[in-house]
Design an enzyme around this catalytic site. Structure first.
Site, short mmCIF file in Angstrom:
data_model
loop_
_atom_site.label_atom_id
_atom_site.label_comp_id
_atom_site.label_asym_id
_atom_site.label_seq_id
_atom_site.Cartn_x
_atom_site.Cartn_y
_atom_site.Cartn_z
N GLU A 1 -2.93 8.37 -0.50
CA GLU A 1 -3.16 8.59 0.92
C GLU A 1 -1.93 9.24 1.55
OE1 GLU A 1 -4.09 4.55 1.92
OE2 GLU A 1 -5.79 4.60 0.54
N LEU B 1 -9.45 7.37 1.81
CA LEU B 1 -8.84 6.05 1.95
C LEU B 1 -9.66 5.01 1.19
CD1 LEU B 1 -7.39 4.58 5.25
CD2 LEU B 1 -8.04 3.23 3.27
N GLU C 1 -8.66 2.61 -2.16
CA GLU C 1 -7.76 2.31 -3.27
C GLU C 1 -8.54 2.18 -4.57
OE1 GLU C 1 -7.48 1.09 -0.24
OE2 GLU C 1 -5.53 1.93 0.29
N GLN D 1 -0.30 2.95 -0.81
CA GLN D 1 0.62 3.10 0.32
C GLN D 1 1.53 1.88 0.54
OE1 GLN D 1 -1.14 4.39 4.23
NE2 GLN D 1 -0.47 6.36 3.41
N PHE D 2 0.96 0.70 0.44
CA PHE D 2 1.75 -0.54 0.58
C PHE D 2 1.16 -1.57 -0.37
CE2 PHE D 2 2.41 1.55 4.67
CZ PHE D 2 3.77 1.39 4.86
N PRO E 1 -7.78 -3.76 -2.74
CA PRO E 1 -9.13 -3.21 -2.95
C PRO E 1 -9.30 -2.54 -4.32
CG PRO E 1 -8.28 -2.55 -0.80
CD PRO E 1 -7.15 -3.18 -1.55
N HIS F 1 2.28 -5.29 4.69
CA HIS F 1 3.11 -4.26 4.06
C HIS F 1 4.25 -4.85 3.25
CE1 HIS F 1 1.31 -2.60 7.74
NE2 HIS F 1 1.19 -1.49 7.04
#
Ligand code: TPP
Length: 728
Positions: A433, A462, A464, A486-487, A493, A532
């Protein structure tokens, strides 16, 4: 009166109105005109005698399993394909491009037979005998087949819906091979994913559909609608119970729908769907209505179906329809009977051979979790997946750092390593992403798309599950995918795909592997929060088949990332957010050749009285705390968690006789528990003090920085604990 078919009240075709002009879907009327041969004449696109043979073979295997092997308890999981079989065989017979790939689920054996699964292996899998697709390791109904010059069957999974995104990844890899690597041999190849009507409710289905339609991938979604997911009617899976109807308006998708039991109609639709995708016009979804002529599995009594529904299903059996279709036009009555006898004999012989196979050897059961080195000193490479199979040659590398004069931060080190590997390895692709024009939300991929183009460094949808499933499919297609999550928390997911990727080598007994490198930033930063800032790196150490890197600084990050990108096993590369630009973590770039092998911890501060094992953002804190206490503390940066350097830890503890593990992850079942258990078990008589842990309490990371600092181990807390142990 109860409808016979929850999904299809007429028991026939659904009628669609064409959507956007020019991208017309096939209505039942169109099907009648263009695909169903009005006179039921023989469709010349298929070798019908071969199809009849395969159909009889599949039936015979199911019958023997259902009537003999299950009652005898020789087969414990049986999912009959009766009713689904004809259409699958028709589809399988069209997957004849050397770079086609398909994946399905526990009811997909007829497809496998059409692609080349031997009858003996078809029996041996469910019988859990040695050899075959998993050597008795995996449930006997989820097959795989490395390409033997024809289509690849990607390793199937037990999880419904898990098959879709890897096939989408394969479809994207087809394009990568053809367009990016200039391999014309991939032109016209497709990926085909098979799933039941309930599978269209899964995340995997929608994730793959988004990927295939946004990217116009050469992918076929083949939905076998038997109106039930075990006992749940398809009205619960999709509104109105017909996924084809619902997807009518989906952009970039050819939608086809019809009867999977009528030989001419099914053949026409399947051919049409495959031709559409092969022709490069983008993805297609074909829904075929089929009866499930048995319970969901052998244990299922079908008490939820009325006698009338069961009778109706039986009346839709495709086998007599095939017989009627072929006799007398293609084959006469006697020849059909002869074919039946031949198949009967062939299947009986294959069963005998499968039953004669040895039981798998328990002594080998721990093998092939990771790529192993054989007796000849060479790696035992999987048959398909990753770069090693093609004998890829990497540029020279070495464990000797050649440091540049200036220091760089860990973020720049990661970016430079990616850049060098992208430049030197055309099969490597970086995606996730916002990693494209933006360069990633952490800026690790800044400028890389500009330099290497949109095929090699690209943004994804978007999802995962889609990011990791795609990576798996691309890896099996011979690429080195480097997805970014991303984090840390947003890897959740993708849990199913991560699990299935990690276990692939083991469950296919080294036939397949999907070496991918998943970069995941996480850990606390200026503040914390439950989304995060967690680390939970232990999840993958506990999972199967993943190498796990937790670098604390720029030099180690360079070496470990390069080792992973040139390796032959999947890797989680954890990038601690607060170390990306931390002054302590800045080190000279160790050079483009530098590789740091996994499993080598580093003593970052030698000492004689206490061993402190730690990693990531806790390393500098432990070093500072060690400077503050009265006593000589040895700090060890673990650097990788799988494999982890037991030897270094035990050697140190043997000298210091005391051990403390410090980590940011939660206390309970954190990786510290593993280290402590090992030290206690293997160094008990060396110890002068209890082995201790210091970790986050069992709560998510708090947002308020005061709260966060109160729970993440800090220098003062670490120093206190060190002193306690030193005074023991
Ligand atoms: C993710 C997941 N959830 C639940 C299950 C248990 N399960 C196995 S098969 C099945 C029904 C699937 O039905 P469908 O996709 O329509 O295929 P069919 O069996 O009808 O051919 C369920 C719920 C599973 N295997 N995977």
């Amino acid at each position: 009166m109860m409808p016979l078919w929850p999904s299809c009240p007429q028991g026939g075709y659904y009628s669609h109105s064409p959507k956007t002009p020019g991208v017309a879907s096939v209505s039942s009327e169109t099907v009648q005109e263009t695909s169903v041969r009005a006179d039921d004449s023989i469709d010349p696109a298929f070798d019908w005698l071969k199809i009849a043979r395969l159909m009889l073979t599949s039936r015979a295997i199911d019958r023997i399993e259902e009537n003999e092997l299950v009652p005898q308890k020789k087969v414990l999981y049986q999912f009959s394909a009766r009713g689904h079989d004809l259409a699958q065989i028709l589809l399988g017979s069209l997957l004849n491009h050397p770079h086609d790939a398909t994946s399905g689920y526990y009811r997909s054996r007829p497809l496998l037979l059409a692609i080349g699964l031997s009858i003996e292996d078809a029996f041996a899998g469910p019988l859990a005998r040695s050899g075959g697709f998993s050597d008795g390791r995996d449930i006997g109904v989820v097959f795989n087949l490395p390409s033997a010059g024809g289509a690849t069957v990607l390793p199937m999974c037990g999880g419904v819906g898990a098959q879709y995104t890897p096939v989408a990844g394969w479809a994207q890899a087809i394009r990568y091979h053809a367009e990016q690597l200039g391999d014309d041999g991939y032109k016209g190849a497709i990926g085909a994913a098979l799933g039941g009507d309930a599978s269209v409710a899964t995340n995997g289905f929608w994730s793959a559909l988004t990927m295939a339609t946004t990217l116009k991938l050469p992918m076929l979604f083949y939905i076998e609608d038997n109106a039930y997911g075990i006992s749940t009617p398809s009205t619960m899976q999709t509104p109105g119970a017909n996924i084809a109807q619902n997807l009518e308006s989906f952009e970039n998708l050819q939608v086809l729908d019809g009867d999977g039991t009528a030989p001419a109609a099914a053949a026409g639709l399947i051919r049409q769907a495959v031709d559409h995708v092969r022709g490069g016009a983008g993805p297609a979804l074909l829904r075929l209505s089929v009866p499930r002529l048995a319970g969901h599995s052998a244990q299922d009594t079908q008490a939820y179906k009325s006698a009338r529904i069961i009778a109706d299903e039986e009346s839709r059996d495709p086998l007599p329809k095939l017989r009627d279709y072929l006799i007398p036009a293609s084959i006469d009555e006697d020849a059909w009977k002869k074919l039946e006898r031949e198949v009967e004999q062939e299947v009986a012989d294959a069963l005998e051979a499968a039953l004669a196979r040895a039981q798998p050897d328990p002594a080998t059961i721990e093998r092939h979790v990771f790529c192993e080195t054989g007796a000849d000193g060479k790696p035992e490479i999987q048959r398909q997946g990753g770069l090693a199979v093609s004998g890829h040659v990497f540029p020279e590398s070495g464990e000797q750092a050649e440091p540049e004069p200036t220091r760089i931060n860990m973020l720049t080190a990661i970016r430079r390593t990616l850049e060098f590997e992208l430049a030197s390895n055309p099969k490597l692709a970086v995606f996730g992403e916002d990693v494209g024009p933006k360069g990633g939300v952490h800026a690790a991929t800044m400028g890389l798309q500009e330099k290497f183009g949109v095929n090699r460094v690209f943004d994804t949808s978007l999802s995962e599950e889609g990011i990791i499933g795609r990576a798996v499919g691309m890896a099996i297609a011979g690429l080195m995918p480097v997805p970014e999550i991303q984090f840390r928390k947003y890897a959740d997911p993708a849990t199913e795909q991560l699990n299935d990727c990690g276990t692939m080598r083991w469950r296919t007994n080294n036939r397949f592997a999907a070496p991918i490198v998943v970069r995941i930033p996480g850990g606390f930063f200026k503040c914390g929060d439950p989304w995060h800032s967690q680390t939970n790196e232990v999840q993958w150490a506990h999972g199967i088949g993943w190498q796990v890197a937790v670098p604390s600084n720029a030099e180690d990050a360079t070496g470990l990332l390069r080792a992973a990108l040139r390796g032959n096993d999947p890797t989680i590369f954890f990038e601690h957010r607060s170390m990306l630009d931390d002054a302590w973590a800045r080190r000279p770039y160790p050079g483009d050749k530098y590789v740091l092998p996994f499993g080598k911890a580093k003593i970052t501060r030698p000492g004689t009285d206490l061993t402190v094992v730690t990693w990531g953002a806790m390393v500098p804190r432990c070093e500072t705390a060690a400077d503050q206490v009265d006593g000589s503390v040895e700090v060890i940066d673990l650097r990788t968690m799988m494999p982890w350097d037991k030897k270094a830890i035990l050697e140190s503890v043997a000298r210091t006789r005391r051990c403390l593990v410090v980590h940011e992850d939660n206390m309970t079942a954190g990786f510290g528990a593993e280290i402590v258990a090992t030290v206690v078990s293997e160094s008990f008589f060396d110890l002068d003090a209890p082995v201790e842990r210091l970790a986050m309490p069992d709560i998510p990371s708090p947002h308020n920085s005061l709260l966060m600092h109160a729970v993440v181990p800090d220098v003062a807390g670490i120093a206190r604990k060190m002193t306690e142990l030193l005074e023991c």
